[in-house]
Design a protein around this motif. Structure first.
Motif, PDB file in Angstrom:
ATOM      1  N   ASP A   1       0.836  -1.204   0.000  1.00 38.03           N
ATOM      2  CA  ASP A   1       0.000   0.000   0.000  1.00 38.03           C
ATOM      3  C   ASP A   1       0.871   1.254   0.000  1.00 38.03           C
ATOM      4  N   ASP A   2       0.236   2.366   0.317  1.00 36.60           N
ATOM      5  CA  ASP A   2       0.953   3.647   0.294  1.00 36.60           C
ATOM      6  C   ASP A   2       2.121   3.674   1.278  1.00 36.60           C
ATOM      7  N   TYR A   3       1.981   3.014   2.423  1.00 44.03           N
ATOM      8  CA  TYR A   3       3.051   3.056   3.427  1.00 44.03           C
ATOM      9  C   TYR A   3       4.306   2.346   2.906  1.00 44.03           C
ATOM     10  N   GLY A   4       4.131   1.213   2.260  1.00 39.65           N
ATOM     11  CA  GLY A   4       5.218   0.570   1.526  1.00 39.65           C
ATOM     12  C   GLY A   4       6.430   0.127   2.314  1.00 39.65           C
ATOM     13  N   GLU A   5       6.281  -0.120   3.604  1.00 47.75           N
ATOM     14  CA  GLU A   5       7.409  -0.572   4.427  1.00 47.75           C
ATOM     15  C   GLU A   5       7.007  -1.827   5.185  1.00 47.75           C
ATOM     16  N   PHE A   6       8.008  -2.547   5.630  1.00 49.44           N
ATOM     17  CA  PHE A   6       7.752  -3.629   6.570  1.00 49.44           C
ATOM     18  C   PHE A   6       7.629  -3.038   7.973  1.00 49.44           C
ATOM     19  N   HIS A   7       7.000  -3.788   8.853  1.00 49.34           N
ATOM     20  CA  HIS A   7       7.176  -3.562  10.283  1.00 49.34           C
ATOM     21  C   HIS A   7       8.052  -4.719  10.752  1.00 49.34           C
ATOM     22  N   PRO A   8       9.082  -4.465  11.538  1.00 49.48           N
ATOM     23  CA  PRO A   8       9.549  -3.138  11.884  1.00 49.48           C
ATOM     24  C   PRO A   8      10.307  -2.478  10.736  1.00 49.48           C
ATOM     25  N   ALA A   9      10.495  -1.159  10.866  1.00 43.37           N
ATOM     26  CA  ALA A   9      11.230  -0.372   9.881  1.00 43.37           C
ATOM     27  C   ALA A   9      12.692  -0.828   9.843  1.00 43.37           C
ATOM     28  N   PRO A  10      13.394  -0.510   8.737  1.00 43.78           N
ATOM     29  CA  PRO A  10      14.758  -1.039   8.527  1.00 43.78           C
ATOM     30  C   PRO A  10      15.698  -0.873   9.725  1.00 43.78           C
ATOM     31  N   GLU A  11      15.657   0.285  10.378  1.00 41.53           N
ATOM     32  CA  GLU A  11      16.603   0.524  11.471  1.00 41.53           C
ATOM     33  C   GLU A  11      16.397  -0.450  12.638  1.00 41.53           C
ATOM     34  N   LEU A  12      15.127  -0.715  12.955  1.00 37.01           N
ATOM     35  CA  LEU A  12      14.856  -1.665  14.039  1.00 37.01           C
ATOM     36  C   LEU A  12      15.184  -3.094  13.593  1.00 37.01           C
ATOM     37  N   LEU A  13      14.891  -3.412  12.334  1.00 42.02           N
ATOM     38  CA  LEU A  13      15.259  -4.743  11.823  1.00 42.02           C
ATOM     39  C   LEU A  13      16.770  -4.961  11.947  1.00 42.02           C
ATOM     40  N   ASP A  14      17.552  -3.927  11.606  1.00 41.11           N
ATOM     41  CA  ASP A  14      19.008  -4.047  11.690  1.00 41.11           C
ATOM     42  C   ASP A  14      19.467  -4.187  13.143  1.00 41.11           C
ATOM     43  N   THR A  15      18.805  -3.456  14.048  1.00 42.75           N
ATOM     44  CA  THR A  15      19.141  -3.584  15.473  1.00 42.75           C
ATOM     45  C   THR A  15      18.890  -5.011  15.939  1.00 42.75           C
ATOM     46  N   LEU A  16      17.772  -5.594  15.507  1.00 39.50           N
ATOM     47  CA  LEU A  16      17.457  -6.973  15.888  1.00 39.50           C
ATOM     48  C   LEU A  16      18.482  -7.934  15.294  1.00 39.50           C
ATOM     49  N   ALA A  17      18.835  -7.714  14.032  1.00 40.95           N
ATOM     50  CA  ALA A  17      19.818  -8.581  13.370  1.00 40.95           C
ATOM     51  C   ALA A  17      21.156  -8.506  14.100  1.00 40.95           C
ATOM     52  N   ASP A  18      21.585  -7.289  14.513  1.00 42.55           N
ATOM     53  CA  ASP A  18      22.851  -7.116  15.248  1.00 42.55           C
ATOM     54  C   ASP A  18      22.853  -7.925  16.539  1.00 42.55           C
ATOM     55  N   ARG A  19      21.690  -8.020  17.171  1.00 45.60           N
ATOM     56  CA  ARG A  19      21.603  -8.755  18.441  1.00 45.60           C
ATOM     57  C   ARG A  19      21.417 -10.254  18.230  1.00 45.60           C
ATOM     58  N   GLY A  20      21.289 -10.679  16.977  1.00 49.21           N
ATOM     59  CA  GLY A  20      21.053 -12.092  16.707  1.00 49.21           C
ATOM     60  C   GLY A  20      19.637 -12.544  17.043  1.00 49.21           C
ATOM     61  N   VAL A  21      18.697 -11.576  17.103  1.00 51.66           N
ATOM     62  CA  VAL A  21      17.295 -11.914  17.369  1.00 51.66           C
ATOM     63  C   VAL A  21      16.636 -12.303  16.046  1.00 51.66           C
ATOM     64  N   GLY A  22      16.035 -13.491  15.987  1.00 49.93           N
ATOM     65  CA  GLY A  22      15.333 -13.921  14.782  1.00 49.93           C
ATOM     66  C   GLY A  22      13.922 -13.359  14.740  1.00 49.93           C
ATOM     67  N   VAL A  23      13.264 -13.517  13.613  1.00 49.25           N
ATOM     68  CA  VAL A  23      11.888 -13.014  13.459  1.00 49.25           C
ATOM     69  C   VAL A  23      11.009 -14.110  12.867  1.00 49.25           C
ATOM     70  N   THR A  24       9.711 -14.010  13.118  1.00 51.99           N
ATOM     71  CA  THR A  24       8.781 -14.874  12.399  1.00 51.99           C
ATOM     72  C   THR A  24       8.216 -14.116  11.206  1.00 51.99           C
TER      73      THR A  24
END
Ligand SMILES: [Zn+2]
Ligand SMILES: [Zn+2]
Length: 265
Positions: free
Chosen positions: A208-231
């Motif tokens: 849609d118009d928002y066109g982003e994932f939740h969470p936004a890229p910066e939070l996704l990268d923070t999670l990736a840095d911590r080794g936190v996986g996502v569903t």
């Protein structure tokens, strides 16, 4: 659809049906099967807050899974027999720190395959309802976003749910977007690191118009840095968006080096 890693089973843990605000259950399950998914979780909206306001809201929207989950469970069993995909009997529960007792009791009584927890409301109003937030001051917007992340951290710390849905939902509202800070992200990532609750990558508004994932890229990268996986959660309400959303999520996971996690095994 070819999964990014063909060895890994791909599950979409967040799909709605006509037991809340989605399309017919059978159509959603058939679409998940033709998207090549190994599993799909039917996570219809459910709210067990005891206030009269919450009751009125459920009646108005027809969100009755607290009353109809057994009927839906039978329907899922029927659909399962013919479907070429595993179907999970799940729920997307509204969370509020004041109602943990009611939520815990309901989840213990009902025994879903897993539960997704969501903070949808701020200031007593759904975050999606842009008009309510339009005329507030910058200071108020900042305070509301603070409050959102406080509630999200409480949700993660409560460990009531296997999955935390769309963990920066405020970004979806143009009036609340842009107030999330590094400090919010660090606090959220800290909470996920210590919890059994897993964050979701959510593609609910991707097309849609928002066109982003939740969470936004910066939070996704923070999670990736911590080794936190996502569903994976497409948050689909219509069958035809499941396949393109799953594909987009798979690409995003590969690009950001995020691991996709399975629950309810
Ligand atoms: Zn939601
Ligand atoms: Zn949803």
């Amino acid at each position: 659809m070819t999964p990014a890693n063909a060895e890994t089973a791909v599950h979409d843990y967040h799909v709605h049906s006509n037991y809340s605000d989605g399309a017919f259950l059978r159509r959603m399950v058939d679409a998940a099967a033709s998207a090549g998914l190994d599993g799909v979780g039917i996570a219809d909206h459910c709210n067990v807050f005891p206030s009269e306001d919450a009751r009125r809201h459920r009646r108005a929207l027809g969100f009755n899974l607290d009353l109809t989950y057994e009927r839906r469970r039978e329907a899922i069993e029927d659909v399962c027999e013919r479907a070429d995909v595993r179907v999970f009997d799940a729920v997307e529960m509204d969370y509020h720190p004041d109602h943990e007792g009611e939520i815990r009791e309901f989840l213990d009584d009902t025994g879903f395959d897993y539960a997704v927890g969501s903070v949808h409301d701020l200031d007593g109003v759904n975050v999606h309802f842009a008009a309510h937030f339009a005329d507030k001051s910058e200071e108020e917007h900042r305070a509301l976003v603070d409050r959102y992340f406080e509630k999200l951290v409480a949700l993660v710390d409560s460990e009531l749910f296997a999955i935390a849905a769309h963990p920066d939902l405020v970004e979806r509202n143009p009036h609340l977007r842009g107030f999330a800070t590094d400090d919010h992200y660090e606090r959220v990532a800290d909470a996920f690191e210590r919890s059994r609750t897993v964050p979701e990558i959510n593609a609910g508004r991707l097309l849609d118009d928002y066109g982003e994932f939740h969470p936004a890229p910066e939070l996704l990268d923070t999670l990736a840095d911590r080794g936190v996986g996502v569903t994976v959660g497409t948050d689909s309400h219509e069958p035809d968006v499941i396949a393109p959303r799953v594909e987009a999520i798979e690409e995003e996971l590969t690009e950001r080096g995020l691991e996709s996690v399975t629950v309810a095994e």
